[in-house]
Design an enzyme around this catalytic site. Structure first.
Site, PDB file in Angstrom:
ATOM      1  N   ASP A 126       0.852  -1.191   0.000  1.00 40.95           N
ATOM      2  CA  ASP A 126       0.000   0.000   0.000  1.00 40.95           C
ATOM      3  C   ASP A 126       0.887   1.241   0.000  1.00 40.95           C
ATOM      4  O   ASP A 126       2.017   1.214   0.466  1.00 40.95           O
ATOM      5  CB  ASP A 126      -0.968   0.008   1.179  1.00 40.95           C
ATOM      6  CG  ASP A 126      -0.415  -0.697   2.412  1.00 40.95           C
ATOM      7  OD1 ASP A 126       0.821  -0.849   2.512  1.00 40.95           O
ATOM      8  OD2 ASP A 126      -1.201  -1.108   3.268  1.00 40.95           O
TER       9      ASP A 126
ATOM     10  N   GLU B 253      -6.126   3.045   3.209  1.00 38.40           N
ATOM     11  CA  GLU B 253      -6.647   3.558   4.470  1.00 38.40           C
ATOM     12  C   GLU B 253      -8.081   4.067   4.405  1.00 38.40           C
ATOM     13  O   GLU B 253      -8.795   4.023   5.413  1.00 38.40           O
ATOM     14  CB  GLU B 253      -5.751   4.701   4.977  1.00 38.40           C
ATOM     15  CG  GLU B 253      -4.336   4.286   5.342  1.00 38.40           C
ATOM     16  CD  GLU B 253      -4.268   3.502   6.639  1.00 38.40           C
ATOM     17  OE1 GLU B 253      -5.310   3.339   7.304  1.00 38.40           O
ATOM     18  OE2 GLU B 253      -3.173   3.032   6.972  1.00 38.40           O
TER      19      GLU B 253
END
Length: 376
Positions: A70, A129
Site C-alpha cells: 500500500d 486507508e
C-alpha cells in the site's frame, strides 16, 4: 540490489511525502523514478491513476506470484521531530506504508538481480486507508486482468520485536464496516417536549440497545464489536433536537458474523425509530474491508518456510480486530498476509510512530528468499 543504507534513504524520502488515498501523486512519481533507475530489460511497468503494477518477467514462467504494497498516508500530524519528518503538514506515514513501499522496491531490485523462472508481479496499491484501493483496482480490471496464482503482503507490527514474523492460518484481521445512522424527528421547545420527536433520546436508546447484538445475537464463540465514534445533535439547550447523527464501525472476524451484525443493526434502528415516532436512515459502507482470511495451504507453506530457516524468528499470532483491505484481494486470489516486527515505542496511527529502520534490509532478504521458494 539496494544496500541497507540505500533502503533507509528511500524510506526517509518516502516518509517526507505522505498523501491521502487516490491523491498519492508525489509518491507515485517517486516510485516511478526509482523503478526507472533499475535495469529495464525484464521489467514491465503499468500505471493507472496513482496505482502501479510492476512485472519482473520470468525465464520460463509456469505461474505468476504477486506481492502487494500500500502507498497512501494518513491525515495525522507528525510529532516525531525526526529530521526527515513529513513535509506535508497534517499528513504522516503513521501506518508504515513508507516501509511497505521500500521493502517492495528492494524486492524488485533483488528479483531483477536474480531472476526466477516464474513471473513476479508487484502491486503498489493506492487508498488502503480510506477508500479500499484493493477493491477499486481489482474491480476496474487493473489487477483483475492479470492471472495471478498466489499473492502475499506484510504489515509492519510495532508490537512485535524487530524482524520477528507472525501470522496464522485462517482469519488474521477483521472486516470493518463504517456506518452512519441518522434519526429524523421534529424540533420543538424544551417546555413542550410532547409536541416534538426527540432524536437525542431515540439515538441514545439506539447506542445502548445495539450492544445487545454482540451479547445476544452473535455466537459467544465468535467475535464482533460495534464502536460509536461520533454523536452529533442539537443546536441549543432549550430546543428539542429533530436530528441526530451517529457514526462508527462494525468489526467482525468472519464474513457471516459481519453480515449478521449489519442486518441486526438495520432492524434495530428501524425498531427504535418506530418506538420514538422518528424516521431513520442507515448507511452501511463496507467497501473492500472484509476479513483478511489467509489461505490455509499457502500459509502452512509460509509458516514451514519461516520455521525451517534459522535466520527467521517466527511466532504464531492471534487474530485481531485490525482491518485491512488486503482481505478483498485474498477473497479473489489465494495468498497470505503476515506481521513484520519493527519494535516501535508508539503504535500504528500514532503521531510518534517510530519503526526500526534497521529491519528494512532483513525484511527484503527474508521475503525475497520466501518468494524464491515459491518457484518450485
Amino acid at each position: 540490489m539496494f544496500s541497507k543504507e540505500e533502503l533507509i534513504k528511500i524510506r526517509r524520502e518516502l516518509h517526507q511525502i505522505p498523501e491521502i488515498g487516490l491523491k498519492e501523486f508525489k509518491t507515485h512519481d517517486y516510485l516511478i523514478a526509482v523503478l526507472n533507475s533499475l535495469p529495464q530489460e525484464h521489467l514491465e511497468i503499468k500505471t493507472k491513476d496513482t496505482a502501479i503494477i510492476v512485472t519482473v518477467k520470468g525465464k520460463n514462467p509456469r505461474k505468476t506470484i504477486a506481492w502487494r504494497t500500500d502507498i497512501d498516508g494518513l491525515p495525522i500530524k507528525e510529532e516525531t521531530g525526526f529530521p526527515f519528518e513529513s513535509t506535508h503538514e497534517g499528513f504522516m506515514h503513521a501506518c508504515g506504508h513508507d516501509f511497505h513501499m521500500t521493502i517492495a522496491l528492494g524486492l524488485i531490485a533483488r528479483q531483477l538481480e536474480n531472476r526466477s523462472d516464474n513471473n513476479y508481479v508487484f502491486f503498489f496499491q493506492p487508498a488502503e486507508e480510506n477508500l479500499s484501493g484493493a477493491e477499486i483496482y481489482y474491480d476496474n480490471g487493473f489487477l483483475k486482468d492479470i492471472e495471478i496464482d498466489e499473492i502475499y503482503a506484510l504489515h509492519v507490527a510495532p508490537q512485535l520485536k524487530s524482524n520477528l514474523i507472525g501470522t496464522l492460518k485462517g482469519t488474521l484481521f477483521a472486516g470493518a464496516c463504517r456506518f452512519v445512522v441518522t434519526f429524523k424527528g421534529k424540533d420543538g421547545h424544551a417546555a413542550f417536549p410532547h409536541l416534538a420527536n426527540d432524536t437525542i433520546v431515540a439515538a441514545s436508546s439506539f447506542v445502548q440497545q445495539v450492544q445487545s447484538i454482540i451479547s445476544r445475537n452473535v455466537d459467544p464463540m465468535e467475535s464482533a464489536v460495534i464502536t460509536f465514534g461520533e454523536f452529533n445533535s442539537g443546536t441549543a439547550d432549550n430546543i428539542v433536537s429533530g436530528k441526530a447523527v451517529l457514526t462508527g464501525t462494525i468489526r467482525a472476524l468472519t464474513y457471516e458474523v459481519n453480515e449478521l451484525t449489519k442486518t441486526r443493526m438495520k432492524e434495530m434502528a428501524k425498531g427504535i425509530a418506530l418506538s420514538y415516532g422518528c424516521e431513520v436512515d442507515i448507511v452501511l459502507d463496507q467497501k473492500g474491508y472484509i476479513p483478511v482470511v489467509n489461505n490455509t495451504e499457502l500459509t502452512s507453506d509460509f509458516i514451514e518456510f519461516c520455521e525451517t530457516h534459522s535466520e527467521i524468528e517466527f511466532l504464531e499470532v492471534s487474530e485481531t480486530m485490525t482491518a485491512e483491505d488486503f482481505g478483498y484481494l485474498l477473497s479473489k486470489i489465494p495468498g497470505t498476509m503476515f506481521w513484520y516486527g519493527v519494535d516501535s515505542e508508539y503504535g500504528l496511527h500514532h503521531g510518534k510512530f517510530n519503526p526500526d529502520e534497521n529491519t528494512l534490509d532483513r525484511a527484503v532478504n527474508s521475503v525475497h528468499d520466501f518468494l524464491k521458494s515459491r518457484d518450485n
